[in-house]
Design a protein around this motif. Structure first.
Motif, PDB file in Angstrom:
ATOM      1  N   PRO A 121      -9.974  22.903  10.621  1.00 26.42           N
ATOM      2  CA  PRO A 121      -8.860  22.241   9.933  1.00 26.42           C
ATOM      3  C   PRO A 121      -8.561  20.883  10.536  1.00 26.42           C
ATOM      4  CG  PRO A 121      -8.347  24.549  10.330  1.00 26.42           C
ATOM      5  CD  PRO A 121      -9.620  24.260  11.066  1.00 26.42           C
ATOM      6  N   PRO A 122      -8.002  19.961   9.755  1.00 25.32           N
ATOM      7  CA  PRO A 122      -7.696  18.623  10.272  1.00 25.32           C
ATOM      8  C   PRO A 122      -6.860  18.690  11.550  1.00 25.32           C
ATOM      9  CG  PRO A 122      -7.426  18.651   7.896  1.00 25.32           C
ATOM     10  CD  PRO A 122      -7.675  20.076   8.312  1.00 25.32           C
ATOM     11  N   ALA A 123      -7.278  17.923  12.551  1.00 29.17           N
ATOM     12  CA  ALA A 123      -6.582  17.928  13.834  1.00 29.17           C
ATOM     13  C   ALA A 123      -5.341  17.042  13.770  1.00 29.17           C
ATOM     14  CB  ALA A 123      -7.520  17.438  14.937  1.00 29.17           C
ATOM     15  N   PRO A 124      -4.296  17.392  14.516  1.00 26.64           N
ATOM     16  CA  PRO A 124      -3.120  16.518  14.579  1.00 26.64           C
ATOM     17  C   PRO A 124      -3.501  15.118  15.054  1.00 26.64           C
ATOM     18  CG  PRO A 124      -2.640  18.655  15.564  1.00 26.64           C
ATOM     19  CD  PRO A 124      -4.109  18.630  15.293  1.00 26.64           C
ATOM     20  N   GLY A 125      -2.856  14.129  14.501  1.00 29.84           N
ATOM     21  CA  GLY A 125      -3.156  12.746  14.851  1.00 29.84           C
ATOM     22  C   GLY A 125      -4.093  12.077  13.874  1.00 29.84           C
ATOM     23  N   GLY A 126      -5.025  12.839  13.303  1.00 32.79           N
ATOM     24  CA  GLY A 126      -5.934  12.309  12.298  1.00 32.79           C
ATOM     25  C   GLY A 126      -6.999  11.368  12.817  1.00 32.79           C
ATOM     26  N   VAL A 127      -7.161  11.265  14.142  1.00 34.27           N
ATOM     27  CA  VAL A 127      -8.157  10.357  14.717  1.00 34.27           C
ATOM     28  C   VAL A 127      -9.484  11.062  14.938  1.00 34.27           C
ATOM     29  CG1 VAL A 127      -8.700   8.895  16.709  1.00 34.27           C
ATOM     30  CG2 VAL A 127      -6.366   8.965  15.805  1.00 34.27           C
ATOM     31  N   ARG A 128      -9.426  12.337  15.242  1.00 29.91           N
ATOM     32  CA  ARG A 128     -10.632  13.104  15.537  1.00 29.91           C
ATOM     33  C   ARG A 128     -10.801  14.233  14.536  1.00 29.91           C
ATOM     34  NH1 ARG A 128     -11.161  13.787  22.114  1.00 29.91           N
ATOM     35  NH2 ARG A 128     -11.070  11.552  22.617  1.00 29.91           N
ATOM     36  N   ALA A 129     -12.036  14.685  14.404  1.00 26.77           N
ATOM     37  CA  ALA A 129     -12.349  15.831  13.553  1.00 26.77           C
ATOM     38  C   ALA A 129     -13.353  16.705  14.289  1.00 26.77           C
ATOM     39  CB  ALA A 129     -12.911  15.390  12.213  1.00 26.77           C
ATOM     40  N   TYR A 130     -13.212  18.018  14.096  1.00 23.38           N
ATOM     41  CA  TYR A 130     -14.035  18.973  14.830  1.00 23.38           C
ATOM     42  C   TYR A 130     -14.730  19.932  13.873  1.00 23.38           C
ATOM     43  CZ  TYR A 130     -11.411  17.459  18.963  1.00 23.38           C
ATOM     44  OH  TYR A 130     -10.842  16.712  19.969  1.00 23.38           O
ATOM     45  N   ALA A 131     -15.835  20.504  14.342  1.00 21.65           N
ATOM     46  CA  ALA A 131     -16.576  21.507  13.584  1.00 21.65           C
ATOM     47  C   ALA A 131     -16.858  22.691  14.496  1.00 21.65           C
ATOM     48  CB  ALA A 131     -17.870  20.937  13.028  1.00 21.65           C
ATOM     49  N   LEU A 132     -17.050  23.851  13.881  1.00 25.65           N
ATOM     50  CA  LEU A 132     -17.341  25.077  14.619  1.00 25.65           C
ATOM     51  C   LEU A 132     -18.728  25.568  14.253  1.00 25.65           C
ATOM     52  CD1 LEU A 132     -16.315  27.420  16.455  1.00 25.65           C
ATOM     53  CD2 LEU A 132     -15.482  28.518  14.362  1.00 25.65           C
ATOM     54  N   SER A 133     -19.576  25.704  15.260  1.00 24.15           N
ATOM     55  CA  SER A 133     -20.921  26.247  15.079  1.00 24.15           C
ATOM     56  C   SER A 133     -20.934  27.681  15.585  1.00 24.15           C
ATOM     57  CB  SER A 133     -21.938  25.403  15.854  1.00 24.15           C
ATOM     58  OG  SER A 133     -23.223  26.001  15.822  1.00 24.15           O
ATOM     59  N   VAL A 134     -21.429  28.602  14.756  1.00 23.46           N
ATOM     60  CA  VAL A 134     -21.413  30.024  15.092  1.00 23.46           C
ATOM     61  C   VAL A 134     -22.835  30.558  15.085  1.00 23.46           C
ATOM     62  CG1 VAL A 134     -20.482  32.291  14.514  1.00 23.46           C
ATOM     63  CG2 VAL A 134     -19.146  30.234  14.024  1.00 23.46           C
ATOM     64  N   GLY A 135     -23.274  31.041  16.236  1.00 25.05           N
ATOM     65  CA  GLY A 135     -24.597  31.628  16.358  1.00 25.05           C
ATOM     66  C   GLY A 135     -24.531  33.133  16.508  1.00 25.05           C
ATOM     67  N   ALA A 136     -25.628  33.721  16.924  1.00 16.92           N
ATOM     68  CA  ALA A 136     -25.702  35.178  17.016  1.00 16.92           C
ATOM     69  C   ALA A 136     -24.831  35.726  18.139  1.00 16.92           C
ATOM     70  CB  ALA A 136     -27.157  35.609  17.229  1.00 16.92           C
ATOM     71  N   ARG A 137     -24.729  35.016  19.260  1.00 16.27           N
ATOM     72  CA  ARG A 137     -23.999  35.527  20.421  1.00 16.27           C
ATOM     73  C   ARG A 137     -22.907  34.592  20.930  1.00 16.27           C
ATOM     74  NH1 ARG A 137     -29.335  36.899  21.142  1.00 16.27           N
ATOM     75  NH2 ARG A 137     -29.783  39.127  21.382  1.00 16.27           N
ATOM     76  N   SER A 138     -22.882  33.367  20.465  1.00 18.13           N
ATOM     77  CA  SER A 138     -21.887  32.432  20.968  1.00 18.13           C
ATOM     78  C   SER A 138     -21.531  31.419  19.887  1.00 18.13           C
ATOM     79  CB  SER A 138     -22.405  31.698  22.216  1.00 18.13           C
ATOM     80  OG  SER A 138     -23.508  30.869  21.877  1.00 18.13           O
ATOM     81  N   SER A 139     -20.443  30.719  20.135  1.00 22.95           N
ATOM     82  CA  SER A 139     -19.963  29.694  19.210  1.00 22.95           C
ATOM     83  C   SER A 139     -19.713  28.411  19.987  1.00 22.95           C
ATOM     84  CB  SER A 139     -18.667  30.149  18.522  1.00 22.95           C
ATOM     85  OG  SER A 139     -18.836  31.400  17.884  1.00 22.95           O
ATOM     86  N   ALA A 140     -19.751  27.293  19.278  1.00 19.02           N
ATOM     87  CA  ALA A 140     -19.540  25.999  19.913  1.00 19.02           C
ATOM     88  C   ALA A 140     -18.598  25.159  19.072  1.00 19.02           C
ATOM     89  CB  ALA A 140     -20.867  25.264  20.112  1.00 19.02           C
ATOM     90  N   VAL A 141     -17.729  24.425  19.752  1.00 19.93           N
ATOM     91  CA  VAL A 141     -16.838  23.470  19.088  1.00 19.93           C
ATOM     92  C   VAL A 141     -17.438  22.082  19.269  1.00 19.93           C
ATOM     93  CG1 VAL A 141     -14.522  22.488  19.009  1.00 19.93           C
ATOM     94  CG2 VAL A 141     -14.827  24.929  19.488  1.00 19.93           C
ATOM     95  N   TRP A 142     -17.609  21.370  18.157  1.00 14.83           N
ATOM     96  CA  TRP A 142     -18.189  20.031  18.157  1.00 14.83           C
ATOM     97  C   TRP A 142     -17.147  19.006  17.746  1.00 14.83           C
ATOM     98  CZ3 TRP A 142     -23.348  18.724  19.284  1.00 14.83           C
ATOM     99  CH2 TRP A 142     -24.219  19.800  19.469  1.00 14.83           C
ATOM    100  N   LEU A 143     -17.111  17.897  18.469  1.00 16.21           N
ATOM    101  CA  LEU A 143     -16.355  16.722  18.043  1.00 16.21           C
ATOM    102  C   LEU A 143     -17.284  15.900  17.157  1.00 16.21           C
ATOM    103  CD1 LEU A 143     -13.908  14.778  18.218  1.00 16.21           C
ATOM    104  CD2 LEU A 143     -14.997  13.778  20.254  1.00 16.21           C
ATOM    105  N   VAL A 144     -16.992  15.821  15.867  1.00 17.93           N
ATOM    106  CA  VAL A 144     -17.927  15.185  14.931  1.00 17.93           C
ATOM    107  C   VAL A 144     -17.418  13.836  14.428  1.00 17.93           C
ATOM    108  CG1 VAL A 144     -18.938  17.377  14.203  1.00 17.93           C
ATOM    109  CG2 VAL A 144     -16.952  16.482  12.974  1.00 17.93           C
ATOM    110  N   ALA A 145     -16.176  13.502  14.668  1.00 15.23           N
ATOM    111  CA  ALA A 145     -15.632  12.189  14.299  1.00 15.23           C
ATOM    112  C   ALA A 145     -14.580  11.799  15.321  1.00 15.23           C
ATOM    113  CB  ALA A 145     -15.018  12.212  12.901  1.00 15.23           C
TER     114      ALA A 145
END
Length: 430
Positions: A121-145
Motif C-alpha cells: 500500500p502507498p507509504a505515508p509521505g508519498g516519496v517512497r514506494a515498496y513491494a513485497l516479494s514472496v518465495g517458498a520459505r521467505s519474503s523480502a521487502v523492496w524499495l522500488v521508488a
C-alpha cells in the motif's frame, strides 16, 4: 481519450481479501487505477484534493496487461509495475502535454518458480514506494521508488508474508501477515533498523491472526482472526500498545458475506472507540458499504454509489467518507457519505450525498510519529482487561499462574506490542 468501460481488472488480493478498485495516497491527494478504452487498459491518475476530482489518462506506447499494478506518488506521478520477460519492471509515469512521460526505475529479477511480487500500500509521505516479494520459505521487502540506485532490498522476513499495513506516519513501521510453521501471525518490520522483525499480534497460540487496517492517530487496529471460532475468521478490533483484549463484535458478522474494512477516521487521538470505519461488504446480492465504529453495536448498511471503485475510499478528519466512482456520465467522481451526529456533509460538483433515512460514517488514515519495534509478551503472563459479559470494559485481572504475586500494572506502550486475547471462555462478542 474517452473511457468506454470503467471497471478495473477484478482480482482478489491475498488471503481472499478483495482487491481495491484504485490506490490512494496516504494523504488522500491522488489516486491511480487501470482504466479501459475498448479492449485496451491504460493507467489513469485522479486528483482528489481540489474543488472537484478530475482524471488524467497516462497511456503508454502500447496497452497495459490486465492486472498491471499502479500506485500514485505524493508528487502526482504514478508508479507502474509491469512483468516483462520474467522481470518485474518499475517506472514512474507523468503527463507531458498530449503524451505520457516515463522514467524507468529498474527491475527486480524473479527469484524462482512460484515467487510473486506485488506493490505494498502507498507509504505515508508519498516519496517512497515498496513491494513485497514472496518465495517458498521467505519474503523480502523492496524499495522500488524513492531510492538512490534503483530497486533496493531493505528487509528479509522468514516465512511467507502477505498484507501490508503502515503503523506510523513516517513510513518506517510496516506490519505484515507472516505464515510460518502452519500459522499466520502479524509481525512488524522496522525499515529504520535494517528490517528488524518483531511480533505484533499474539491472540491465541493456535489462531491465525491478520492485521487488516490501522490508524496511527488513535491506535485503532482492525483484525481478522479465528481465535473466537477456530477455522472461521472473524473481524475484530484492538488498540495498538494497549493491554485491552481484542474484541469481536457480533454486529460485524454479516451472514454469508465477506466484510472488509477499507478506511478509518483519522484525528481521533486517544479515542479509538469513536473512529468511524468504512466497510466493504460482498454478498450474493452484490457489494455495498457498511459504516461502523467501536462505540456502537450496529453496522449501518448503505448502497454503494453507482460505479464505485469497490474497496477504495478516504475520509476527512471532520467525519466524511469519500468514495471514488466512475460512470459513463461521470468518469471521475466522489460520493460523500455522512451520518447524523458523525459529521457534516459538504456537497460539491460531481459529488453524491447520502440523504433521507440512510445512515453513514466516515473513515481514513491519519499520521503519527514513527514508533519503534514491538517486543514479545509471554502468553498468559501479561496484565489484561477482561471484559464483562455485558460488553463493558471489565476489570483488570492477572492472567499469570495461580498463587503468583501480583505485579504492577503495565503502562500503555508507545511502541507496537503484541496484542493478546483474554481467555476465550470469557470473550466478549457484543
Amino acid at each position: 481519450m474517452t473511457v468506454c468501460a470503467i471497471d478495473p481488472p477484478s482480482t482478489d488480493g491475498t488471503d481472499g481479501v478483495p482487491a481495491a478498485g484504485c490506490a490512494i495516497t496516504a494523504d488522500g491527494a491522488y489516486a491511480a487505477r487501470l482504466a479501459r478504452d475498448g479492449d485496451s487498459w491504460f493507467p489513469e491518475r485522479w486528483t482528489l484534493d481540489g474543488p472537484e476530482p478530475y482524471a488524467v489518462p497516462l497511456p503508454g506506447n502500447q496497452p497495459e496487461e490486465p492486472g498491471t499494478e499502479v500506485q500514485p506518488m505524493g508528487d502526482g506521478r504514478v508508479l507502474i509495475h509491469r512483468l516483462v520477460a520474467g522481470r518485474h519492471a518499475f517506472s514512474l509515469l507523468y503527463p507531458t502535454g498530449p503524451g505520457t512521460g516515463e522514467l524507468p526505475l529498474g527491475a527486480v529479477e524473479c527469484a524462482g518458480p512460484g515467487t510473486r511480487l506485488t506493490l505494498l500500500p502507498p507509504a505515508p509521505g508519498g516519496v517512497r514506494a515498496y513491494a513485497l516479494s514472496v518465495g517458498a520459505r521467505s519474503s523480502a521487502v523492496w524499495l522500488v521508488a524513492g531510492g538512490t540506485f534503483g530497486p533496493e532490498r531493505c528487509a528479509e522476513v522468514p516465512g511467507r508474508c502477505s498484507g501490508g499495513v503502515w503503523l506510523d506516519g513516517s513510513g518506517r513501521m510496516l506490519a505484515l501477515d507472516r505464515e510460518l510453521d502452519g500459522r499466520t501471525k502479524t509481525v512488524v518490520v522496522d525499515l529504520g533498523r535494517a528490517g528488524e522483525v518483531s511480533p505484533l499480534l499474539q491472540i491465541a497460540e493456535g489462531s491465525d491472526d491478520r492485521l487488516l487496517l490501522a490508524d496511527p492517530d488513535s491506535g485503532l487496529l482492525l483484525i481478522s482472526s479465528d481465535a473466537p471460532s477456530p477455522g472461521r475468521a472473524r473481524l475484530g478490533w484492538g488498540v495498538l500498545g494497549s493491554t485491552l483484549p481484542v474484541r469481536f463484535p457480533e454486529c460485524l458478522r454479516v451472514p454469508e458475506c465477506l466484510v472488509t474494512p477499507f478506511a478509518i477516521q483519522p484525528g481521533q487521538v486517544l479515542m479509538p472507540e469513536n473512529c468511524a470505519v468504512g466497510l466493504r461488504i460482498d454478498g450474493s446480492f452484490g457489494t455495498w458499504v457498511g459504516l461502523w465504529r467501536p462505540a456502537d453495536r450496529e453496522v449501518r448498511h448503505l448502497p454503494a454509489p453507482e460505479g464505485w471503485l469497490a474497496g477504495s475510499g478516504l475520509c476527512t478528519r471532520d467525519g466524511m467518507l469519500r468514495l471514488p466512482y466512475a460512470t459513463p456520465a461521470t468518469p471521475c467522481g466522489l460520493s460523500d457519505l455522512t451520518a447524523p451526529g458523525w459529521g457534516a456533509t459538504t456537497a460539491g460538483a460531481g459529488d453524491l450525498t447520502a440523504a433521507g433515512g440512510g445512515d453513514a460514517a466516515t473513515a481514513g488514515v491519519g499520521d503519527a510519529a514513527a514508533a519503534g519495534p514491538g517486543h514479545v509478551a509471554a502468553q498468559g503472563t501479561q496484565d489484561a482487561l477482561v471484559p464483562d459479559r455485558d460488553g463493558g470494559a471489565g476489570t483488570a485481572e492477572r492472567a499469570g499462574p495461580a498463587g503468583a504475586e501480583p505485579g504492577p500494572a503495565v503502562p500503555a506502550a508507545a511502541r507496537p506490542v503484541p496484542l493478546q486475547q483474554a481467555p476465550l471462555g470469557r470473550l466478549v462478542t457484543n
